[in-house]
Design a protein around this motif. Sequence first.
Motif, PDB file in Angstrom:
ATOM      1  N   ASP A 194      28.842  95.976 -67.580  1.00 56.13           N
ATOM      2  CA  ASP A 194      28.749  95.656 -66.157  1.00 56.13           C
ATOM      3  C   ASP A 194      29.448  94.325 -65.929  1.00 56.13           C
ATOM      4  N   ALA A 195      29.686  93.979 -64.695  1.00 54.85           N
ATOM      5  CA  ALA A 195      30.555  92.865 -64.344  1.00 54.85           C
ATOM      6  C   ALA A 195      30.068  91.511 -64.847  1.00 54.85           C
ATOM      7  N   PHE A 196      31.002  90.733 -65.351  1.00 53.73           N
ATOM      8  CA  PHE A 196      30.753  89.348 -65.735  1.00 53.73           C
ATOM      9  C   PHE A 196      30.653  88.538 -64.443  1.00 53.73           C
ATOM     10  N   ASP A 197      29.654  87.658 -64.356  1.00 47.96           N
ATOM     11  CA  ASP A 197      29.493  86.784 -63.199  1.00 47.96           C
ATOM     12  C   ASP A 197      28.798  85.514 -63.655  1.00 47.96           C
ATOM     13  N   GLN A 198      28.993  84.438 -62.903  1.00 45.41           N
ATOM     14  CA  GLN A 198      28.445  83.141 -63.279  1.00 45.41           C
ATOM     15  C   GLN A 198      26.924  83.064 -63.198  1.00 45.41           C
ATOM     16  N   GLY A 199      26.273  83.964 -62.469  1.00 45.60           N
ATOM     17  CA  GLY A 199      24.831  83.882 -62.281  1.00 45.60           C
ATOM     18  C   GLY A 199      23.995  84.447 -63.420  1.00 45.60           C
ATOM     19  N   TRP A 200      24.602  85.043 -64.426  1.00 44.60           N
ATOM     20  CA  TRP A 200      23.850  85.667 -65.523  1.00 44.60           C
ATOM     21  C   TRP A 200      23.398  84.646 -66.560  1.00 44.60           C
TER      22      TRP A 200
ATOM     23  N   LEU B 180      21.217  82.267 -74.970  1.00 48.90           N
ATOM     24  CA  LEU B 180      22.441  82.795 -75.563  1.00 48.90           C
ATOM     25  C   LEU B 180      23.569  82.614 -74.553  1.00 48.90           C
ATOM     26  N   PRO B 181      24.702  82.069 -74.975  1.00 47.85           N
ATOM     27  CA  PRO B 181      25.805  81.928 -74.022  1.00 47.85           C
ATOM     28  C   PRO B 181      26.384  83.297 -73.658  1.00 47.85           C
ATOM     29  N   ILE B 182      26.665  83.471 -72.382  1.00 45.57           N
ATOM     30  CA  ILE B 182      27.285  84.714 -71.910  1.00 45.57           C
ATOM     31  C   ILE B 182      28.794  84.559 -72.074  1.00 45.57           C
ATOM     32  N   LEU B 183      29.402  85.519 -72.736  1.00 41.86           N
ATOM     33  CA  LEU B 183      30.836  85.505 -72.968  1.00 41.86           C
ATOM     34  C   LEU B 183      31.502  86.590 -72.132  1.00 41.86           C
ATOM     35  N   ARG B 184      32.775  86.394 -71.828  1.00 37.83           N
ATOM     36  CA  ARG B 184      33.538  87.412 -71.121  1.00 37.83           C
ATOM     37  C   ARG B 184      34.185  88.308 -72.185  1.00 37.83           C
ATOM     38  N   ALA B 185      33.997  89.612 -72.051  1.00 40.47           N
ATOM     39  CA  ALA B 185      34.574  90.560 -73.002  1.00 40.47           C
ATOM     40  C   ALA B 185      35.461  91.554 -72.250  1.00 40.47           C
ATOM     41  N   ASN B 186      36.570  91.897 -72.849  1.00 40.67           N
ATOM     42  CA  ASN B 186      37.493  92.870 -72.248  1.00 40.67           C
ATOM     43  C   ASN B 186      37.838  92.513 -70.806  1.00 40.67           C
TER      44      ASN B 186
ATOM     45  N   THR C 242      21.587  84.496 -57.998  1.00 36.14           N
ATOM     46  CA  THR C 242      22.736  84.176 -57.174  1.00 36.14           C
ATOM     47  C   THR C 242      22.999  82.677 -57.264  1.00 36.14           C
ATOM     48  N   PRO C 243      24.232  82.275 -57.596  1.00 36.85           N
ATOM     49  CA  PRO C 243      24.512  80.854 -57.804  1.00 36.85           C
ATOM     50  C   PRO C 243      24.144  79.956 -56.620  1.00 36.85           C
ATOM     51  N   LEU C 244      24.287  80.408 -55.389  1.00 41.27           N
ATOM     52  CA  LEU C 244      23.999  79.565 -54.230  1.00 41.27           C
ATOM     53  C   LEU C 244      22.669  79.903 -53.568  1.00 41.27           C
ATOM     54  N   LEU C 245      21.778  80.565 -54.293  1.00 41.31           N
ATOM     55  CA  LEU C 245      20.482  80.954 -53.723  1.00 41.31           C
ATOM     56  C   LEU C 245      19.682  79.730 -53.268  1.00 41.31           C
ATOM     57  N   GLY C 246      19.607  78.710 -54.076  1.00 40.48           N
ATOM     58  CA  GLY C 246      18.849  77.505 -53.720  1.00 40.48           C
ATOM     59  C   GLY C 246      19.429  76.807 -52.497  1.00 40.48           C
ATOM     60  N   ALA C 247      20.754  76.695 -52.447  1.00 35.02           N
ATOM     61  CA  ALA C 247      21.399  76.046 -51.297  1.00 35.02           C
ATOM     62  C   ALA C 247      21.170  76.859 -50.023  1.00 35.02           C
ATOM     63  N   GLY C 248      21.242  78.184 -50.123  1.00 32.51           N
ATOM     64  CA  GLY C 248      21.004  79.041 -48.956  1.00 32.51           C
ATOM     65  C   GLY C 248      19.570  78.943 -48.460  1.00 32.51           C
ATOM     66  N   ALA C 249      18.630  78.902 -49.389  1.00 35.96           N
ATOM     67  CA  ALA C 249      17.217  78.774 -49.008  1.00 35.96           C
ATOM     68  C   ALA C 249      16.961  77.423 -48.345  1.00 35.96           C
ATOM     69  N   ALA C 250      17.566  76.362 -48.859  1.00 35.58           N
ATOM     70  CA  ALA C 250      17.396  75.034 -48.272  1.00 35.58           C
ATOM     71  C   ALA C 250      17.999  74.979 -46.865  1.00 35.58           C
ATOM     72  N   ALA C 251      19.165  75.595 -46.680  1.00 37.93           N
ATOM     73  CA  ALA C 251      19.793  75.617 -45.355  1.00 37.93           C
ATOM     74  C   ALA C 251      18.945  76.411 -44.373  1.00 37.93           C
ATOM     75  N   SER C 252      18.388  77.530 -44.806  1.00 44.48           N
ATOM     76  CA  SER C 252      17.520  78.325 -43.936  1.00 44.48           C
ATOM     77  C   SER C 252      16.264  77.550 -43.545  1.00 44.48           C
TER      78      SER C 252
END
Length: 93
Positions: free
Chosen positions: A15-21, A31-37, A58-68
């Motif tokens: 499944d997709a590599f993303d910064q939030g994992w 464990l560090p998440i690595l990008r494969a293939n 979600t990387p910006l979840l905290g910022a979104g909650a604070a703005a709300s």
Amino acid sequence: MRTETPQPAVLILLDAFDQGWTATLENGAALPILRANVLVRAVVVPAGIHTVTFRYETPLLGAGAAASLAGTLICLGMIGHARWRRRTTLSAP
């Protein structure tokens, strides 16, 4: 995910590599998440029987909650101020 390997191995998830994992072992070790293939994610799992837990935040979840929260507080403040002004206007002689 439960893994069992006689030597350290690379666990590839299709499944997709993303910064939030994040990934941790059963003992809490990260464990560090690595990008494969290019597109998918992978982790290096030590030898033995392990449970690898993957979590996504979600990387910006905290910022979104604070703005709300800030927007809600501003709206409540404006409503309170409008009611206070109306009361003072109606009670004036």
